[in-house]
Design a protein around this motif. Structure first.
Motif, mmCIF file in Angstrom:
data_model
loop_
_atom_site.group_PDB
_atom_site.id
_atom_site.type_symbol
_atom_site.label_atom_id
_atom_site.label_comp_id
_atom_site.label_asym_id
_atom_site.label_seq_id
_atom_site.Cartn_x
_atom_site.Cartn_y
_atom_site.Cartn_z
ATOM 1 N N LYS A 157 1.062 -1.132 -0.132
ATOM 2 C CA LYS A 157 -0.095 0.105 -0.071
ATOM 3 C C LYS A 157 0.963 1.336 0.197
ATOM 4 O O LYS A 157 0.461 2.144 -0.571
ATOM 5 C CB LYS A 157 -1.066 0.197 1.151
ATOM 6 N N GLU A 175 0.983 2.958 -3.535
ATOM 7 C CA GLU A 175 0.777 3.412 -4.596
ATOM 8 C C GLU A 175 0.444 4.162 -5.363
ATOM 9 O O GLU A 175 -0.041 4.333 -6.562
ATOM 10 C CB GLU A 175 -0.431 3.278 -3.957
ATOM 11 N N ASP A 176 0.914 4.859 -4.705
ATOM 12 C CA ASP A 176 1.406 6.647 -5.308
ATOM 13 C C ASP A 176 2.251 6.670 -7.084
ATOM 14 O O ASP A 176 2.057 7.373 -7.489
ATOM 15 C CB ASP A 176 2.002 7.561 -4.504
ATOM 16 N N LYS A 202 -0.002 5.043 -9.942
ATOM 17 C CA LYS A 202 -1.148 5.831 -10.969
ATOM 18 C C LYS A 202 -0.931 4.995 -11.863
ATOM 19 O O LYS A 202 -0.523 5.761 -12.514
ATOM 20 C CB LYS A 202 -1.593 7.034 -9.625
ATOM 21 N N TYR A 231 -1.658 -2.869 -11.195
ATOM 22 C CA TYR A 231 -0.892 -3.471 -10.407
ATOM 23 C C TYR A 231 -1.636 -4.493 -9.265
ATOM 24 O O TYR A 231 -2.792 -4.066 -9.271
ATOM 25 C CB TYR A 231 0.319 -2.016 -9.448
ATOM 26 N N ILE A 238 -2.287 -4.136 -5.479
ATOM 27 C CA ILE A 238 -2.155 -4.340 -3.495
ATOM 28 C C ILE A 238 -2.102 -5.939 -3.319
ATOM 29 O O ILE A 238 -3.207 -6.349 -2.736
ATOM 30 C CB ILE A 238 -2.876 -3.044 -3.376
#
Length: 124
Positions: free
Chosen positions: A41, A44-45, A48, A52, A54
Motif C-alpha cells: 500500500k 501506491e502513489d 497510479k 498493479y 496491492i
C-alpha cells in the motif's frame, strides 16, 4: 520471486520510513518488461494509472519493495539513483550470492543518470 528496489548511493533505501527518492521513468522502465506489479500500500502513489496488485505478503511474482525482506529472491532488479541521500535504512542483500546479468544507464525524470542492474541468484 522477483524483487525491485530503488536505492541511492551507499545502498540507501529509506530515511525516516520514507523512500530516499523516486523517479517516474523507473516505473516506465519497469513496465517495459512486466505488466502487473505486486506492491504494498505504501508504494501506491508511484503506480497510479498502471496495473498493479496491492498485497500484504510475499509469494511468487514480481514485487516492488521499499523494505528489506527475509525471503529468497531469484531475480533482483536494482535501480540506483547515483546520488547521496540521507538514510537510516540500507538494502541488506548480499550481492556476492548473485550474478549481474544486465546493466544499463538511462536518464530519469528527476535524475540525470539512473543505473538499472539485474541480478540472478546463484549461491546458497
Amino acid at each position: 520471486m522477483i524483487a525491485v528496489y530503488m536505492i541511492g548511493n551507499n545502498d540507501a533505501l529509506s530515511f525516516n520510513n520514507r523512500r530516499v527518492s523516486s523517479d517516474k521513468n523507473i516505473i516506465d522502465d519497469l513496465y517495459k518488461n512486466y505488466e502487473n506489479i505486486n506492491i504494498f500500500k505504501r508504494s501506491e502513489d508511484l503506480f497510479k494509472g498502471r496495473k498493479y496488485n496491492i498485497v500484504d505478503s510475499l509469494d511468487d511474482g514480481i514485487y516492488f519493495l521499499e523494505d528489506n525482506i527475509d525471503k529468497k529472491i531469484d531475480t533482483l532488479i536494482i535501480y540506483r539513483f547515483n546520488r547521496d541521500y540521507p538514510y537510516d535504512n540500507r538494502l541488506n542483500i548480499d550481492l556476492e550470492k548473485y550474478s549481474l546479468i544486465d546493466t544499463y544507464d538511462f536518464r530519469g525524470n528527476s535524475h540525470d543518470k539512473i543505473t538499472k542492474e539485474v541480478f540472478e541468484y546463484e549461491k546458497d
